[in-house]
Design a protein around this motif. Sequence first.
Motif, PDB file in Angstrom:
ATOM      1  N   ILE A 112     -21.106  64.407  68.918  1.00 58.86           N
ATOM      2  CA  ILE A 112     -20.980  64.589  70.367  1.00 58.86           C
ATOM      3  C   ILE A 112     -22.084  63.821  71.093  1.00 58.86           C
ATOM      4  O   ILE A 112     -21.858  63.183  72.123  1.00 58.86           O
ATOM      5  N   GLY A 113     -23.293  63.872  70.529  1.00 62.26           N
ATOM      6  CA  GLY A 113     -24.406  63.145  71.138  1.00 62.26           C
ATOM      7  C   GLY A 113     -24.137  61.647  71.165  1.00 62.26           C
ATOM      8  O   GLY A 113     -24.431  60.966  72.151  1.00 62.26           O
ATOM      9  N   GLY A 114     -23.564  61.096  70.103  1.00 61.55           N
ATOM     10  CA  GLY A 114     -23.227  59.671  70.085  1.00 61.55           C
ATOM     11  C   GLY A 114     -22.170  59.328  71.115  1.00 61.55           C
ATOM     12  O   GLY A 114     -22.251  58.288  71.788  1.00 61.55           O
ATOM     13  N   ASP A 115     -21.173  60.223  71.251  1.00 59.05           N
ATOM     14  CA  ASP A 115     -20.138  59.969  72.254  1.00 59.05           C
ATOM     15  C   ASP A 115     -20.710  60.046  73.663  1.00 59.05           C
ATOM     16  O   ASP A 115     -20.334  59.260  74.547  1.00 59.05           O
ATOM     17  N   LEU A 127     -15.834  70.040  69.811  1.00 62.56           N
ATOM     18  CA  LEU A 127     -16.099  71.392  70.310  1.00 62.56           C
ATOM     19  C   LEU A 127     -15.112  72.399  69.712  1.00 62.56           C
ATOM     20  O   LEU A 127     -15.481  73.546  69.386  1.00 62.56           O
ATOM     21  N   ALA A 128     -13.854  71.941  69.569  1.00 61.55           N
ATOM     22  CA  ALA A 128     -12.873  72.841  68.955  1.00 61.55           C
ATOM     23  C   ALA A 128     -13.235  73.133  67.502  1.00 61.55           C
ATOM     24  O   ALA A 128     -13.121  74.286  67.031  1.00 61.55           O
ATOM     25  N   LEU A 129     -13.708  72.121  66.780  1.00 67.87           N
ATOM     26  CA  LEU A 129     -14.093  72.341  65.378  1.00 67.87           C
ATOM     27  C   LEU A 129     -15.318  73.238  65.283  1.00 67.87           C
ATOM     28  O   LEU A 129     -15.430  74.065  64.361  1.00 67.87           O
ATOM     29  N   ILE A 130     -16.244  73.086  66.230  1.00 68.67           N
ATOM     30  CA  ILE A 130     -17.432  73.952  66.206  1.00 68.67           C
ATOM     31  C   ILE A 130     -17.034  75.405  66.417  1.00 68.67           C
ATOM     32  O   ILE A 130     -17.530  76.320  65.750  1.00 68.67           O
ATOM     33  N   SER A 131     -16.099  75.603  67.357  1.00 74.63           N
ATOM     34  CA  SER A 131     -15.680  76.994  67.604  1.00 74.63           C
ATOM     35  C   SER A 131     -14.955  77.579  66.399  1.00 74.63           C
ATOM     36  O   SER A 131     -14.959  78.799  66.204  1.00 74.63           O
ATOM     37  N   ALA A 147     -21.662  72.421  62.338  1.00 71.17           N
ATOM     38  CA  ALA A 147     -21.930  72.364  63.776  1.00 71.17           C
ATOM     39  C   ALA A 147     -22.964  71.291  64.096  1.00 71.17           C
ATOM     40  O   ALA A 147     -22.828  70.551  65.076  1.00 71.17           O
ATOM     41  N   ARG A 148     -23.998  71.197  63.236  1.00 68.69           N
ATOM     42  CA  ARG A 148     -25.034  70.189  63.485  1.00 68.69           C
ATOM     43  C   ARG A 148     -24.453  68.775  63.377  1.00 68.69           C
ATOM     44  O   ARG A 148     -24.776  67.898  64.185  1.00 68.69           O
ATOM     45  N   GLU A 149     -23.588  68.560  62.387  1.00 66.00           N
ATOM     46  CA  GLU A 149     -22.980  67.237  62.235  1.00 66.00           C
ATOM     47  C   GLU A 149     -22.085  66.903  63.411  1.00 66.00           C
ATOM     48  O   GLU A 149     -22.097  65.773  63.938  1.00 66.00           O
TER      49      GLU A 149
END
Length: 450
Positions: free
Chosen positions: A262-265, A242-246, A255-257
């Motif tokens: 995040i979905g896997g986690d 989330l920090a990297l997306i921001s 962001a998609r990657e």
Amino acid sequence: MAIRDLLRGRLALRIYLVGLAQIAVIVAGFIAVMEMNRRTGVNPGKQQLRFITSVIARSLDDPRALDGALAIVREDLNATISVIDPDGAFLATNAPGGRPRCDTTAPAFPPDPEAPRCYTAPLRFPDGRQGRVEAIPPPMPPPFSGLRVIAFVLVVVGVSSWLLGRTLTRPLRQLSSAARAFGGGDLKARAALRNRDELGDVSRAFDEMAERVAELLRAERELLANVSHELRTPLSRIRVALALISEAEGDVAVARELLADIGGDLDELERLISDVLTAARLDLEDAASPGGIPPLRRERVDVLDLLARAASRFRAAHPRRALRVDVPEELPPVDADPVLLRRVVDNLLENAHKYTERSAEAIELVARGGEEVAIDVIDRGVGIAAADLPRVFRPFFRADRSRTRATGGLGLGLALAKRIVDAHGGRIELASAPNEGTRARVRLPIARDP
């Protein structure tokens, strides 16, 4: 049947033998006392009676000497002596009151059992005629009295019961002390009795129970550590993503990657929570079910469709892992809880993937029908040591105790799988060798037509 049960019960046999010993000692004591009484009230012997007769014969001419001899016999032998002259009349006697207690001239018929017996010996008078000496032995003392009998029995029973009680109370005290110590939190407390009877069996059962409880508590402590680790790692990755997306500032590809990560986690967290909740559900339903088997939401399950869906989920979760599926076009259905049965297959596939380190190694999903449905999950991974095989179905046990991401987990997968399969009336079997891989086989009874 009662004798067989007695021989099987070693403690009961010991008590039975103590009872026999008590009876034997009491009988032996009675016999000994009767013998002592018999000897105490012994009758005058032949030689003794001849001696008394000779003393009386020498005193026949002197009445005072005769009375003195009879008095001495009375005092020393406690015997009643009467001198009968040749005419059958009493010449002298030492009987109390001057009268003997028996009369041989008029014997009772039938004999009176309480009348004293008389013993006679010939007596030659100075004029050559023959009289006789009658001897009445001292009365036999009563062999027993009520109080003596009661005291003797109480002493024998008391001593033997005390000895038997010591052999029972000592191990019981040791067992209760170990139970109190264990209940007080000393997980190392053990009874450790060496008895070979039922008390020893109880002690060994207690020690085995204490060992299992201690192992379960250790496993639960490890579970807390593992759960905290398993939750912390994906949450930390989600926070970093989330920090990297921001910070990506509109970079849609990044962001998609990151969202995919995040979905896997989140899937991993969901699987973790699902395992814990399933274990809790089975524990609660086990406690509520009288038979100890959790109630199932059974329905007719198409095994072919269930395995196809499991393979699809596995490929989506692990696209880099090859999965070979060998399932016939037709498989008999089973009566099962589809949610729990899906959990079994998913856990076995996930274990196979987790413990196969080389990504090029394929995992096999094989199924066969017949009198039962057999589902195999085969890998060529690290395998399981022979010493760990009997314990892999215990909750929270992991053959690999490391907490790396490759082999992480709570040790619930196989335990849940076994409990679910057992609840369906099936069996789960493991065949494994270190560095050669593992075969997990699930056998389920096929559905029967109503």
